[in-house]
Structures are given as C-alpha cells and as structure tokens.
Design a protein around this motif. Structure first.
Motif, PDB file in Angstrom:
ATOM      1  N   SER A  99      -2.355 -20.090  -6.464  1.00  9.42           N
ATOM      2  CA  SER A  99      -1.860 -18.739  -6.720  1.00  9.42           C
ATOM      3  C   SER A  99      -2.329 -18.238  -8.081  1.00  9.42           C
ATOM      4  CB  SER A  99      -0.331 -18.723  -6.683  1.00  9.42           C
ATOM      5  OG  SER A  99       0.201 -19.284  -7.880  1.00  9.42           O
ATOM      6  N   ALA A 138       4.745 -23.577   6.020  1.00  5.46           N
ATOM      7  CA  ALA A 138       3.624 -22.992   5.283  1.00  5.46           C
ATOM      8  C   ALA A 138       2.648 -22.292   6.226  1.00  5.46           C
ATOM      9  CB  ALA A 138       2.912 -24.068   4.481  1.00  5.46           C
ATOM     10  N   LYS A 170       1.774 -18.350   6.058  1.00  9.79           N
ATOM     11  CA  LYS A 170       0.377 -17.935   5.921  1.00  9.79           C
ATOM     12  C   LYS A 170       0.018 -16.895   6.977  1.00  9.79           C
ATOM     13  CE  LYS A 170      -4.346 -19.771   5.678  1.00  9.79           C
ATOM     14  NZ  LYS A 170      -5.178 -21.008   5.739  1.00  9.79           N
ATOM     15  N   PRO A 224       2.065 -16.039   1.575  1.00  7.80           N
ATOM     16  CA  PRO A 224       1.830 -17.485   1.424  1.00  7.80           C
ATOM     17  C   PRO A 224       2.909 -18.182   0.634  1.00  7.80           C
ATOM     18  CG  PRO A 224       0.381 -16.225  -0.013  1.00  7.80           C
ATOM     19  CD  PRO A 224       1.046 -15.231   0.895  1.00  7.80           C
ATOM     20  N   PHE A 277      -2.519 -26.764   1.529  1.00 10.16           N
ATOM     21  CA  PHE A 277      -2.168 -25.339   1.613  1.00 10.16           C
ATOM     22  C   PHE A 277      -2.279 -24.622   0.264  1.00 10.16           C
ATOM     23  CE2 PHE A 277      -0.309 -26.697   5.615  1.00 10.16           C
ATOM     24  CZ  PHE A 277      -0.451 -25.593   6.434  1.00 10.16           C
TER      25      PHE A 277
END
Length: 329
Positions: free
Chosen positions: A21, A179, A183, A188, A214
């Motif tokens: 991120s 997750a 997504k 996310p 992920f």
C-alpha cells in the motif's frame, strides 16, 4: 497549558510501508486495550498519548470494546483529541475494530453488516471523528458469510467512514478467502493484526505467506506476551502484574518453571546486546521486515520510552538468532 508537539518527533522513529500500500506505519504503535478506560486515571492516559506522539508514534489502535467499561477507551481518546491532539489529526493513523460483544440482542457482536456499520457509527461519535484511518473486523464470524462481512468493510470505505480496512484474529485460510473477496470488491485488505511474539509464533505457519502473496501488512499485538517478555518476571511474579491478578488473559499458571527459565536466558542475551528483554523482544518481532509494526501497551510513560528505544538496535547476528531458537526449542 496548550499542548504543542515536539519539533523533533520524526527524528528517530522508523516508518514501514504496510504491505504494497501507500501507507506507512511507525515501527512501534500504541494500543489502548488496557489503562485508557473509564476506570483509569485520565491524566496518566493523556500523558502516555502525548509522549507517544512526541516520540513519533503516529498510530493509535483502539476497538469498540476497549475499556473497561466497553467504549470508554474511545471516549477517553476522543477527549484527548479534542483537548490536545486535534490539530495533528492529519499526522495520525487512528484505528478501531468491531467483532466482540458490545450490546444486548442479536446485533451486538460478530460480523454482520448490521453490527459492523452500527458499531463504527458509535465509535466515531465516541471519538468525535468523521472517519478512522483503519477499520478492522476484529474476529471472523462462523455464522456470517465472509461475503457479507467483507461487503460491509467495502461499504464503510466507500461511505468515507474509513480509509482502509483490516482483519484481526483470522487464520491463514480465512485471511486468504477474505483478502480475495476484498480484492474483487475493489477495497484491498491493508493489514492483519495477529498476536505474535517469541513465545507465540503461530503466524509463521502460513499466515505470513498469505499476507506476502496479497501484499498485506501486519501489526503484531502482544509482542511482549502480556508482559512475560520483560524483566518483570525474572525474579518472581509481582502482585501488581497481569499474572498477579491484573488480567483475565494471564495468570500464575502461565508462568511455568520451564518458561521462567527461558525468560531468564533471554534476559541475559538481551543484556549482552545492550537491551532490556522487552526491547529485544520488540526488535525480534520486527526482524526481517515481515511485520510492519509492533503494537505495544503501556501503563506509564517510561514503558513507552523504553519500548521506542528498541529501535536503536534492530539487527541480530546469526548467532543471536540461533541462540534464541535454542532457548525456545
């Protein structure tokens, strides 16, 4: 006296990116699970919050049920925001959670959309905020489809009530499923908050790999094992400690002769590194960069100062890591 944050607050703290991120978290974050509730001394909690921020701790972690009584930690934090920290809101990462029991009836806990949305609305009112930076599903709900729980998290972000979403206490397989759903929804998963310490290494059995796959960060709670990984228990069990009756999560039966011997050996190794046992335990959790942040608790300012000082020595020689494995084997 009007609070003014230290001009050197970013000089020493280390900040790590949460997964893939754009968000960075301080390597040490402060949790308000204990000692910030309605039964605690407000000025002590305020002093810990302000000192934390002055030391570069920008992330403050709460949950709807933190207190006691439940909700009072958020209320206390909201008061300090209003009186002292409000001017620095955009420099802070504030998180809260929902999942455990909060109110009577069928909608007061677990993972339904009804509960999660209602709980966050209550949390925002208690803290006097328009949004939180991270909102967590605090535990998986065995009776609610993950699609509903994740859709609630997605909705909360789209409504502007949270910037990011996280999970806590989900297993590797549960995290993988959740997750993937998030997504697909376009929101996310940012972070997972598991328990993790030298004495509790379950996340190494698959969860860390899922998070890597992920691109998800992690923040470890109880990195000091409820205080076991401090020098507090090297000479016995203090009456004012959690094991001495201050916590329902740790008691004397948790401190066996074998575990006490391990703690003594770890304490000796920490001393050889020029650290306290707590500092070494935090450094160990952060080793290798797989954990984004270590989430500490505190009952006084000096503990926060000691824990942040762990960042002065985060490196381990291979022999030190081998010795730790030998001690814990």
């Amino acid at each position: 006296m009007v609070y003014q944050a230290s001009s050197t607050r970013y000089a020493e703290m280390k900040y790590n990116r949460s997964g893939k991120s754009g968000l960075k978290l301080p390597a040490i974050s402060l949790g308000l699970w204990h000692n910030f509730g309605g039964l605690d001394i407000h000025e002590n909690g305020r002093a810990m919050l302000l000192r934390s921020f002055d030391l570069g701790i920008t992330h403050f972690d709460l949950a709807n049920n933190y207190g006691p009584p439940p909700g009072s930690a958020e209320e206390m934090f909201g008061k300090v925001l209003k009186s002292d920290l409000g001017a620095y809101r955009d420099e802070m990462i504030i998180s809260t959670k929902a999942g455990y029991y909060m109110w009577e009836g069928p909608y007061g806990e677990w993972g339904s959309k009804k509960y999660l949305v209602s709980s966050l609305d209550q949390s925002l009112k208690r803290m006097g905020l328009e949004y939180v930076d991270i909102f967590y599903s605090h535990r998986p709900d065995p009776n609610t489809p993950f699609e509903e729980t994740m859709a609630a998290l997605d909705q909360i972000v789209r409504q502007g009530k949270a910037l990011y979403v996280g999970l806590s206490n989900y297993t590797a397989e549960q995290t993988k499923e959740a997750a993937a759903i998030l997504k697909g929804l376009g929101t996310p998963l940012l972070i997972h908050q598991p328990s993790y310490s030298m004495l509790n290494r379950w996340i190494e059995g698959g969860l860390q790999d899922v998070l890597d796959d992920f691109g998800v960060g992690s923040i470890a709670f109880c990195p000091l094992a409820q205080g076991l990984l401090t020098n507090k228990y090297v000479s016995g069990i203090p009456s004012d400690s959690r094991a001495g009756g201050k916590s329902q999560f740790l008691n004397t039966k948790d401190i066996t002769e074998e575990k006490l011997n391990q703690i003594i050996q770890l304490n000796e190794l920490a001393a050889s590194r020029g650290q306290s046992l707590a500092q070494m335990a935090l450094a160990w959790v952060l080793r290798g960069g797989r954990v984004t942040s270590a989430l500490i608790g505190a009952s006084r300012v000096s503990q926060i100062e000691e824990n942040v000082a762990a960042l002065k020595n985060l490196e381990f020689a291979p022999e030190e890591l081998e010795q730790i494995e030998k001690i814990l084997k």
